[in-house]
Write a protein that holds these residues in place. Structure first.
Motif, PDB file in Angstrom:
ATOM      1  N   LEU A 103      69.602 -76.724 -12.655  1.00 15.71           N
ATOM      2  CA  LEU A 103      71.024 -76.976 -12.419  1.00 15.71           C
ATOM      3  C   LEU A 103      71.892 -76.239 -13.428  1.00 15.71           C
ATOM      4  O   LEU A 103      71.542 -76.142 -14.610  1.00 15.71           O
ATOM      5  N   ARG A 104      73.023 -75.733 -12.956  1.00 15.18           N
ATOM      6  CA  ARG A 104      74.020 -75.145 -13.850  1.00 15.18           C
ATOM      7  C   ARG A 104      74.794 -76.272 -14.535  1.00 15.18           C
ATOM      8  O   ARG A 104      74.650 -77.451 -14.180  1.00 15.18           O
ATOM      9  N   GLU A 105      75.640 -75.908 -15.483  1.00 11.12           N
ATOM     10  CA  GLU A 105      76.421 -76.917 -16.206  1.00 11.12           C
ATOM     11  C   GLU A 105      77.347 -77.703 -15.281  1.00 11.12           C
ATOM     12  O   GLU A 105      77.663 -78.859 -15.547  1.00 11.12           O
ATOM     13  N   ASP A 106      77.772 -77.066 -14.165  1.00  8.57           N
ATOM     14  CA  ASP A 106      78.670 -77.766 -13.243  1.00  8.57           C
ATOM     15  C   ASP A 106      77.908 -78.647 -12.242  1.00  8.57           C
ATOM     16  O   ASP A 106      78.504 -79.244 -11.350  1.00  8.57           O
ATOM     17  N   GLY A 107      76.581 -78.725 -12.397  1.00  2.46           N
ATOM     18  CA  GLY A 107      75.789 -79.590 -11.539  1.00  2.46           C
ATOM     19  C   GLY A 107      75.264 -78.940 -10.267  1.00  2.46           C
ATOM     20  O   GLY A 107      74.534 -79.578  -9.511  1.00  2.46           O
ATOM     21  N   THR A 108      75.615 -77.680 -10.019  1.00  5.12           N
ATOM     22  CA  THR A 108      75.134 -76.997  -8.825  1.00  5.12           C
ATOM     23  C   THR A 108      73.789 -76.342  -9.104  1.00  5.12           C
ATOM     24  O   THR A 108      73.481 -75.983 -10.237  1.00  5.12           O
ATOM     25  N   HIS A 109      72.989 -76.181  -8.057  1.00  3.88           N
ATOM     26  CA  HIS A 109      71.689 -75.533  -8.193  1.00  3.88           C
ATOM     27  C   HIS A 109      71.857 -74.019  -8.294  1.00  3.88           C
ATOM     28  O   HIS A 109      72.710 -73.428  -7.636  1.00  3.88           O
ATOM     29  N   TYR A 110      71.028 -73.397  -9.125  1.00  6.02           N
ATOM     30  CA  TYR A 110      70.912 -71.947  -9.096  1.00  6.02           C
ATOM     31  C   TYR A 110      70.254 -71.599  -7.761  1.00  6.02           C
ATOM     32  O   TYR A 110      69.233 -72.192  -7.392  1.00  6.02           O
ATOM     33  N   GLN A 111      70.830 -70.665  -7.036  1.00  8.07           N
ATOM     34  CA  GLN A 111      70.205 -70.225  -5.795  1.00  8.07           C
ATOM     35  C   GLN A 111      70.537 -68.767  -5.531  1.00  8.07           C
ATOM     36  O   GLN A 111      71.532 -68.245  -6.033  1.00  8.07           O
ATOM     37  N   VAL A 112      69.666 -68.123  -4.772  1.00  2.68           N
ATOM     38  CA  VAL A 112      69.869 -66.719  -4.443  1.00  2.68           C
ATOM     39  C   VAL A 112      71.022 -66.605  -3.458  1.00  2.68           C
ATOM     40  O   VAL A 112      71.023 -67.267  -2.419  1.00  2.68           O
ATOM     41  N   VAL A 140      68.285 -61.488  -5.866  1.00  2.00           N
ATOM     42  CA  VAL A 140      67.153 -62.168  -6.498  1.00  2.00           C
ATOM     43  C   VAL A 140      67.100 -61.790  -7.977  1.00  2.00           C
ATOM     44  O   VAL A 140      66.977 -62.646  -8.860  1.00  2.00           O
ATOM     45  N   LYS A 141      67.208 -60.485  -8.266  1.00  2.45           N
ATOM     46  CA  LYS A 141      67.168 -60.025  -9.657  1.00  2.45           C
ATOM     47  C   LYS A 141      68.330 -60.618 -10.452  1.00  2.45           C
ATOM     48  O   LYS A 141      68.152 -61.039 -11.604  1.00  2.45           O
ATOM     49  N   ALA A 142      69.505 -60.652  -9.848  1.00  2.00           N
ATOM     50  CA  ALA A 142      70.679 -61.189 -10.540  1.00  2.00           C
ATOM     51  C   ALA A 142      70.460 -62.657 -10.915  1.00  2.00           C
ATOM     52  O   ALA A 142      70.816 -63.089 -12.018  1.00  2.00           O
ATOM     53  N   LEU A 143      69.850 -63.427 -10.012  1.00  2.00           N
ATOM     54  CA  LEU A 143      69.602 -64.829 -10.304  1.00  2.00           C
ATOM     55  C   LEU A 143      68.566 -64.984 -11.408  1.00  2.00           C
ATOM     56  O   LEU A 143      68.712 -65.823 -12.299  1.00  2.00           O
ATOM     57  N   PHE A 144      67.527 -64.154 -11.377  1.00  2.00           N
ATOM     58  CA  PHE A 144      66.510 -64.220 -12.432  1.00  2.00           C
ATOM     59  C   PHE A 144      67.124 -63.903 -13.790  1.00  2.00           C
ATOM     60  O   PHE A 144      66.788 -64.545 -14.795  1.00  2.00           O
ATOM     61  N   PHE A 145      68.008 -62.908 -13.837  1.00  2.00           N
ATOM     62  CA  PHE A 145      68.687 -62.575 -15.092  1.00  2.00           C
ATOM     63  C   PHE A 145      69.508 -63.769 -15.578  1.00  2.00           C
ATOM     64  O   PHE A 145      69.521 -64.092 -16.770  1.00  2.00           O
ATOM     65  N   GLU A 146      70.210 -64.422 -14.645  1.00  2.00           N
ATOM     66  CA  GLU A 146      71.036 -65.578 -15.009  1.00  2.00           C
ATOM     67  C   GLU A 146      70.167 -66.722 -15.527  1.00  2.00           C
ATOM     68  O   GLU A 146      70.481 -67.355 -16.543  1.00  2.00           O
ATOM     69  N   ALA A 148      67.211 -66.483 -16.853  1.00  2.00           N
ATOM     70  CA  ALA A 148      66.643 -66.082 -18.145  1.00  2.00           C
ATOM     71  C   ALA A 148      67.675 -66.230 -19.260  1.00  2.00           C
ATOM     72  O   ALA A 148      67.367 -66.742 -20.341  1.00  2.00           O
ATOM     73  N   ALA A 149      68.908 -65.796 -18.988  1.00  2.00           N
ATOM     74  CA  ALA A 149      69.966 -65.887 -20.000  1.00  2.00           C
ATOM     75  C   ALA A 149      70.261 -67.331 -20.373  1.00  2.00           C
ATOM     76  O   ALA A 149      70.601 -67.622 -21.525  1.00  2.00           O
ATOM     77  N   ASP A 150      70.095 -68.240 -19.407  1.00  2.00           N
ATOM     78  CA  ASP A 150      70.369 -69.663 -19.647  1.00  2.00           C
ATOM     79  C   ASP A 150      69.129 -70.429 -20.107  1.00  2.00           C
ATOM     80  O   ASP A 150      69.156 -71.659 -20.234  1.00  2.00           O
ATOM     81  N   GLY A 151      68.022 -69.701 -20.330  1.00  2.00           N
ATOM     82  CA  GLY A 151      66.800 -70.337 -20.797  1.00  2.00           C
ATOM     83  C   GLY A 151      66.122 -71.213 -19.763  1.00  2.00           C
ATOM     84  O   GLY A 151      65.415 -72.162 -20.113  1.00  2.00           O
ATOM     85  N   LYS A 152      66.316 -70.898 -18.473  1.00  2.00           N
ATOM     86  CA  LYS A 152      65.776 -71.755 -17.410  1.00  2.00           C
ATOM     87  C   LYS A 152      64.840 -71.019 -16.456  1.00  2.00           C
ATOM     88  O   LYS A 152      64.515 -71.533 -15.384  1.00  2.00           O
ATOM     89  N   LEU A 153      64.380 -69.828 -16.863  1.00  2.00           N
ATOM     90  CA  LEU A 153      63.437 -69.096 -16.029  1.00  2.00           C
ATOM     91  C   LEU A 153      62.029 -69.592 -16.334  1.00  2.00           C
ATOM     92  O   LEU A 153      61.612 -69.643 -17.488  1.00  2.00           O
ATOM     93  N   ASP A 154      61.302 -69.992 -15.298  1.00  2.31           N
ATOM     94  CA  ASP A 154      59.967 -70.558 -15.469  1.00  2.31           C
ATOM     95  C   ASP A 154      59.055 -69.573 -16.210  1.00  2.31           C
ATOM     96  O   ASP A 154      59.070 -68.378 -15.932  1.00  2.31           O
ATOM     97  N   PRO A 155      58.238 -70.059 -17.164  1.00  2.00           N
ATOM     98  CA  PRO A 155      57.341 -69.175 -17.925  1.00  2.00           C
ATOM     99  C   PRO A 155      56.409 -68.347 -17.046  1.00  2.00           C
ATOM    100  O   PRO A 155      56.122 -67.186 -17.363  1.00  2.00           O
ATOM    101  N   ALA A 156      55.930 -68.920 -15.942  1.00  2.77           N
ATOM    102  CA  ALA A 156      55.036 -68.179 -15.049  1.00  2.77           C
ATOM    103  C   ALA A 156      55.762 -66.990 -14.427  1.00  2.77           C
ATOM    104  O   ALA A 156      55.184 -65.913 -14.250  1.00  2.77           O
ATOM    105  N   VAL A 157      57.032 -67.182 -14.093  1.00  5.24           N
ATOM    106  CA  VAL A 157      57.827 -66.094 -13.514  1.00  5.24           C
ATOM    107  C   VAL A 157      58.084 -65.027 -14.581  1.00  5.24           C
ATOM    108  O   VAL A 157      58.002 -63.827 -14.307  1.00  5.24           O
ATOM    109  N   LYS A 158      58.346 -65.452 -15.808  1.00  4.42           N
ATOM    110  CA  LYS A 158      58.532 -64.500 -16.914  1.00  4.42           C
ATOM    111  C   LYS A 158      57.307 -63.620 -17.088  1.00  4.42           C
ATOM    112  O   LYS A 158      57.418 -62.402 -17.271  1.00  4.42           O
TER     113      LYS A 158
END
Length: 200
Positions: A103-112, A140-146, A148-158
């Motif tokens: 979830l983002r700070e505003d409570g919405t889900h990260y989605q592509v 997809v890449k833009a969401l992964f960057f976001e 990662a920047a927010d510290g929420k990218l799954d380690p397996a995906v990294k």
């Protein structure tokens, strides 16, 4: 005459959607989706101008497409928005969205952003014989960057992204042709830019 009865394809779609819901609930994609493919089914998607994912039988689909590729996405959801059925040729297109559990700070889900989809060919016996996914790779890449920047990218995906960044292909990834070399072309282009800018 239709290749398959409309009712049979509609039932296939319902079974597929339920299998997806069960997979999302348990986080186990091979268990629920694997049986939905014929033994010699093919499943593929594109990953840019010179890379393709291809699984050429049910075993590879279960191990690569639903196994390795889904590591780190066990809790993601892929809700379908529209299903189009063509019983005359036995094909189906389903349009879906990729939604992260984070979830983002505003409570919405990260989605592509945009829309993704799957194009299926029915093989009888309530199984697909062919599937091709399509999605906006840039989004997809833009969401992964976001993430990662927010510290929420799954380690397996990294880890998988790290391998790809080093030029290591994941199981099922293929390069149809050798990547082009831009060295000489780039130098020539830069030379033309210099001439255009400074020799007027």
């Amino acid at each position: 005459m239709p290749v398959y009865p409309r009712e049979e394809l509609e039932e296939m779609v319902e079974r597929w959607l339920q299998a997806n819901r069960d997979a999302e609930k348990e986080g186990n994609w091979p268990k629920h989706l694997g049986p939905m493919y014929t033994d010699d089914a093919e499943y593929r998607w594109n990953i840019g101008p010179n890379e393709e994912f291809v699984a050429r039988n049910r075993k590879e689909i279960e191990e690569w497409a639903l196994g390795v590729q889904m590591e780190g996405f066990e809790e993601w959801r892929y809700p379908y928005h529209r299903i189009l059925i063509d019983e005359k040729i036995g094909e189906v297109i389903g349009l879906w969205t990729q939604v992260s559990p984070a979830l983002r700070e505003d409570g919405t889900h990260y989605q592509v952003e945009g829309i993704g989809g799957s194009w299926f060919r029915y093989g009888g016996n309530y199984q697909w014989e062919w599937q091709r996914d399509f999605f906006d790779l840039g989004n997809v890449k833009a969401l992964f960057f976001e993430l990662a920047a927010d510290g929420k990218l799954d380690p397996a995906v990294k880890r998988k992204i790290g391998k790809l960044a080093k030029g290591q292909l994941l199981p099922g990834h293929e390069r149809p042709r050798k990547p082009p070399s831009f060295g000489k072309k780039l130098k020539g282009f830069l030379a033309m830019v210099r001439i255009a800018l400074f020799n007027r």
